[in-house]
Design a protein around this motif. Sequence first.
Motif, mmCIF file in Angstrom:
data_model
loop_
_atom_site.group_PDB
_atom_site.id
_atom_site.type_symbol
_atom_site.label_atom_id
_atom_site.label_comp_id
_atom_site.label_asym_id
_atom_site.label_seq_id
_atom_site.Cartn_x
_atom_site.Cartn_y
_atom_site.Cartn_z
ATOM 1 N N HIS A 182 0.823 -1.216 0.000
ATOM 2 C CA HIS A 182 0.000 0.000 0.000
ATOM 3 C C HIS A 182 0.859 1.269 0.000
ATOM 4 C CE1 HIS A 182 -3.272 -2.715 1.153
ATOM 5 N NE2 HIS A 182 -4.106 -1.739 0.843
ATOM 6 N N ILE A 183 1.856 1.303 0.856
ATOM 7 C CA ILE A 183 2.689 2.508 0.971
ATOM 8 C C ILE A 183 3.530 2.727 -0.287
ATOM 9 C CG2 ILE A 183 4.580 3.611 2.262
ATOM 10 C CD1 ILE A 183 1.883 3.609 3.770
ATOM 11 N N SER A 184 4.030 1.657 -0.872
ATOM 12 C CA SER A 184 4.867 1.818 -2.070
ATOM 13 C C SER A 184 4.083 2.440 -3.222
ATOM 14 C CB SER A 184 5.495 0.484 -2.485
ATOM 15 O OG SER A 184 4.499 -0.435 -2.886
ATOM 16 N N LEU A 185 2.777 2.225 -3.271
ATOM 17 C CA LEU A 185 1.942 2.829 -4.320
ATOM 18 C C LEU A 185 1.832 4.344 -4.167
ATOM 19 C CD1 LEU A 185 -0.966 0.225 -4.533
ATOM 20 C CD2 LEU A 185 0.922 0.559 -6.156
ATOM 21 N N LEU A 186 2.124 4.867 -2.980
ATOM 22 C CA LEU A 186 2.031 6.306 -2.742
ATOM 23 C C LEU A 186 3.233 7.068 -3.290
ATOM 24 C CD1 LEU A 186 0.536 6.205 0.866
ATOM 25 C CD2 LEU A 186 -0.668 6.508 -1.317
ATOM 26 N N GLY A 187 4.317 6.368 -3.602
ATOM 27 C CA GLY A 187 5.456 6.968 -4.299
ATOM 28 C C GLY A 187 6.260 7.987 -3.526
ATOM 29 N N PHE A 188 6.434 7.795 -2.227
ATOM 30 C CA PHE A 188 7.289 8.708 -1.464
ATOM 31 C C PHE A 188 8.736 8.534 -1.929
ATOM 32 C CE2 PHE A 188 3.801 7.936 1.639
ATOM 33 C CZ PHE A 188 3.401 9.245 1.833
ATOM 34 N N SER A 189 9.343 9.601 -2.416
ATOM 35 C CA SER A 189 10.707 9.500 -2.961
ATOM 36 C C SER A 189 11.760 9.287 -1.874
ATOM 37 C CB SER A 189 11.050 10.751 -3.771
ATOM 38 O OG SER A 189 11.009 11.900 -2.943
ATOM 39 N N HIS A 190 11.475 9.664 -0.655
ATOM 40 C CA HIS A 190 12.437 9.552 0.444
ATOM 41 C C HIS A 190 12.268 8.254 1.242
ATOM 42 C CE1 HIS A 190 8.796 11.236 2.157
ATOM 43 N NE2 HIS A 190 9.217 10.852 3.351
ATOM 44 N N VAL A 191 11.387 7.367 0.768
ATOM 45 C CA VAL A 191 11.073 6.136 1.489
ATOM 46 C C VAL A 191 11.454 4.927 0.649
ATOM 47 C CG1 VAL A 191 9.221 4.747 2.505
ATOM 48 C CG2 VAL A 191 9.169 7.246 2.720
ATOM 49 N N GLU A 192 12.191 4.008 1.258
ATOM 50 C CA GLU A 192 12.488 2.727 0.613
ATOM 51 C C GLU A 192 11.568 1.678 1.229
ATOM 52 O OE1 GLU A 192 16.046 -0.571 0.229
ATOM 53 O OE2 GLU A 192 16.588 1.526 0.551
ATOM 54 N N CYS A 193 10.802 0.997 0.399
ATOM 55 C CA CYS A 193 9.875 -0.033 0.853
ATOM 56 C C CYS A 193 10.415 -1.409 0.495
ATOM 57 C CB CYS A 193 8.512 0.155 0.190
ATOM 58 S SG CYS A 193 7.635 1.629 0.715
#
Length: 151
Positions: free
Chosen positions: A26-37
């Motif tokens: 779910h979180i990876s679909l949000l595309g936060f550039s500073h977050v590695e999932c």
Amino acid sequence: MPRLLLFGYGNPGRGDDALGPNLIDHISLLGFSHVECQSDMQLQIEHVMDVARCYQALFIDADLSCAEPFIYSKVVAEKDRSYSTHAMTPSTLLHVYQEVYRQAAPQTFLLRIRGYHFELGATLSNRANANLDAAVKFVSRLCEMDNLKIL
């Protein structure tokens, strides 16, 4: 270098044990550039290298005994019995990090999402799915703030 590492672990083939990897999806679909999932079936010693690439880390796992919908806590480095097994706890992983890198580990947290049914071949239960929704909202807010520490 990503600022935040989100690492969900659990077995997608065992019903609610898939909560950690499902949250990562779910979180990876949000595309936060500073977050590695990332996700895996279990934590292993090799994941120390993933922690080394971030400033903060959040491990996400299903839990049969925690309160609903989830428990969020800080992780401290500690050597426990999982140190010599194939799977490790987040605390032991941080302990290994400090042994390998000879420095304090990044600030790390654990999100334990309440699950109910962990049978082989089961799907995510309705109650666990409701807890997952609450956890996704919570983690999304943390990512938007770019800080896993709750002030």
